[in-house]
Write a protein that holds these residues in place. Structure first.
Motif, mmCIF file in Angstrom:
data_model
loop_
_atom_site.group_PDB
_atom_site.id
_atom_site.type_symbol
_atom_site.label_atom_id
_atom_site.label_comp_id
_atom_site.label_asym_id
_atom_site.label_seq_id
_atom_site.Cartn_x
_atom_site.Cartn_y
_atom_site.Cartn_z
ATOM 1 N N ALA A 113 0.564 -1.401 -0.079
ATOM 2 C CA ALA A 113 -0.152 0.374 0.028
ATOM 3 C C ALA A 113 1.335 1.272 -0.057
ATOM 4 O O ALA A 113 0.624 2.648 -0.887
ATOM 5 N N LEU A 114 2.104 1.111 1.408
ATOM 6 C CA LEU A 114 2.859 2.402 0.751
ATOM 7 C C LEU A 114 3.479 2.465 -0.477
ATOM 8 O O LEU A 114 3.565 3.791 -0.829
ATOM 9 N N VAL A 115 4.242 1.533 -1.451
ATOM 10 C CA VAL A 115 4.519 1.402 -2.450
ATOM 11 C C VAL A 115 3.683 2.297 -3.472
ATOM 12 O O VAL A 115 3.739 3.511 -4.525
ATOM 13 N N LEU A 116 1.999 2.078 -3.782
ATOM 14 C CA LEU A 116 0.768 2.012 -4.409
ATOM 15 C C LEU A 116 0.718 3.852 -4.039
ATOM 16 O O LEU A 116 0.381 4.291 -5.325
ATOM 17 N N THR A 117 0.687 4.127 -2.731
ATOM 18 C CA THR A 117 0.419 5.601 -3.033
ATOM 19 C C THR A 117 1.775 6.400 -3.853
ATOM 20 O O THR A 117 2.013 7.190 -4.096
ATOM 21 N N ALA A 118 3.044 6.024 -3.001
ATOM 22 C CA ALA A 118 3.967 6.098 -3.964
ATOM 23 C C ALA A 118 4.467 6.734 -4.925
ATOM 24 O O ALA A 118 4.377 7.766 -5.463
ATOM 25 N N ILE A 119 3.689 5.586 -5.772
ATOM 26 C CA ILE A 119 3.819 5.417 -6.928
ATOM 27 C C ILE A 119 3.008 7.269 -7.858
ATOM 28 O O ILE A 119 3.786 7.486 -8.515
ATOM 29 N N VAL A 120 1.709 7.054 -6.658
ATOM 30 C CA VAL A 120 0.843 7.828 -7.701
ATOM 31 C C VAL A 120 1.839 8.673 -7.067
ATOM 32 O O VAL A 120 1.504 10.027 -7.853
ATOM 33 N N ILE A 121 1.511 9.544 -6.159
ATOM 34 C CA ILE A 121 2.149 10.609 -5.496
ATOM 35 C C ILE A 121 3.726 10.885 -5.964
ATOM 36 O O ILE A 121 3.655 12.538 -6.776
ATOM 37 N N GLY A 122 4.159 10.472 -6.719
ATOM 38 C CA GLY A 122 5.355 10.201 -7.458
ATOM 39 C C GLY A 122 5.234 10.515 -8.925
ATOM 40 O O GLY A 122 6.216 11.560 -9.676
ATOM 41 N N PHE A 123 4.326 9.507 -9.293
ATOM 42 C CA PHE A 123 3.766 10.132 -10.662
ATOM 43 C C PHE A 123 3.800 11.901 -11.339
ATOM 44 O O PHE A 123 3.614 12.769 -12.287
ATOM 45 N N ALA A 124 2.095 12.496 -9.895
ATOM 46 C CA ALA A 124 2.175 13.541 -9.790
ATOM 47 C C ALA A 124 3.232 14.835 -9.846
ATOM 48 O O ALA A 124 3.284 15.606 -10.282
ATOM 49 N N THR A 125 3.883 14.546 -9.035
ATOM 50 C CA THR A 125 5.186 15.254 -8.406
ATOM 51 C C THR A 125 5.980 15.491 -9.304
ATOM 52 O O THR A 125 5.997 16.884 -9.708
ATOM 53 N N THR A 126 5.968 14.460 -10.396
ATOM 54 C CA THR A 126 7.602 14.534 -11.618
ATOM 55 C C THR A 126 6.426 15.242 -12.401
ATOM 56 O O THR A 126 7.217 16.067 -13.478
ATOM 57 N N ALA A 127 4.938 15.230 -12.533
ATOM 58 C CA ALA A 127 4.253 16.154 -14.367
ATOM 59 C C ALA A 127 4.502 17.303 -13.276
ATOM 60 O O ALA A 127 4.736 18.305 -14.206
ATOM 61 N N LEU A 128 4.551 17.552 -12.032
ATOM 62 C CA LEU A 128 4.465 18.976 -11.735
ATOM 63 C C LEU A 128 5.708 19.713 -12.309
ATOM 64 O O LEU A 128 5.847 21.520 -12.581
ATOM 65 N N PHE A 129 7.026 19.375 -12.056
ATOM 66 C CA PHE A 129 8.513 19.528 -12.184
ATOM 67 C C PHE A 129 8.117 19.802 -13.472
ATOM 68 O O PHE A 129 8.867 20.953 -13.897
ATOM 69 N N LEU A 130 7.423 18.988 -14.570
ATOM 70 C CA LEU A 130 7.933 18.702 -15.875
ATOM 71 C C LEU A 130 7.275 19.914 -16.388
ATOM 72 O O LEU A 130 7.733 21.206 -17.491
ATOM 73 N N VAL A 131 6.199 20.396 -15.679
ATOM 74 C CA VAL A 131 5.657 21.756 -15.947
ATOM 75 C C VAL A 131 5.898 23.435 -15.995
ATOM 76 O O VAL A 131 6.061 24.102 -16.422
ATOM 77 N N VAL A 132 6.726 22.791 -15.051
ATOM 78 C CA VAL A 132 7.342 24.209 -13.737
ATOM 79 C C VAL A 132 8.440 24.121 -14.892
ATOM 80 O O VAL A 132 8.996 25.544 -15.178
ATOM 81 N N LEU A 133 8.602 22.921 -15.578
ATOM 82 C CA LEU A 133 10.765 23.178 -16.552
ATOM 83 C C LEU A 133 10.440 23.916 -17.292
ATOM 84 O O LEU A 133 10.966 24.766 -17.510
ATOM 85 N N LEU A 134 9.446 23.505 -17.929
ATOM 86 C CA LEU A 134 8.795 24.312 -19.019
ATOM 87 C C LEU A 134 8.509 25.440 -19.264
ATOM 88 O O LEU A 134 8.566 26.478 -19.894
ATOM 89 N N ALA A 135 8.151 25.775 -18.338
ATOM 90 C CA ALA A 135 7.298 27.689 -18.293
ATOM 91 C C ALA A 135 9.063 28.420 -17.715
ATOM 92 O O ALA A 135 9.027 28.998 -18.346
ATOM 93 N N SER A 136 9.754 27.504 -17.141
ATOM 94 C CA SER A 136 11.144 28.192 -16.765
ATOM 95 C C SER A 136 12.027 28.208 -17.606
ATOM 96 O O SER A 136 12.462 29.607 -17.694
#
Length: 113
Positions: free
Chosen positions: A74-97
């Protein structure tokens, strides 16, 4: 099996650390993702690797050591979902920067790409 898993965790962690030390933002983000994968595999391995163990309680088995531990899963499944969302956010910030500064260096040097 344990040696293969330990080797995979070591390679992922080492590659992630190497990418974290790179000056480009995209390489830094990929390093964070590899580190997250290494940590997820480590947490998953801490829940004991059991083959052919039922994930739910069977009334015929009374020994709790024969069951798979659901908490690391359960912890790994939650970490995968949160990691995917965080990576997507980082990539959007990277493109804006990159659009605003015309560079993708972390330290802000005057290297244009």
């Amino acid at each position: 099996m344990e040696w293969i898993l330990a080797l995979a965790i070591g390679v992922l962690a080492g590659s992630g650390i190497w990418l974290l030390l790179r000056p480009r933002t995209f390489q830094f983000i990929m390093g964070l993702a590899l580190m997250a994968y290494a940590v997820n595999l480590f947490i998953f391995a801490m829940g004991r690797l059991r083959l052919d163990a039922p994930p739910v309680i069977d009334p015929h088995w009374t020994d709790p050591a024969r069951y798979a531990d659901p908490l690391p899963q359960a912890l790994v499944l939650t970490a995968i979902v949160i990691g995917f969302a965080t990576t997507a956010l980082f990539l959007v910030v990277l493109l804006a920067s990159r659009g605003m500064s015309d560079t993708d260096h972390v330290d802000g040097e005057e290297h244009r790409s």
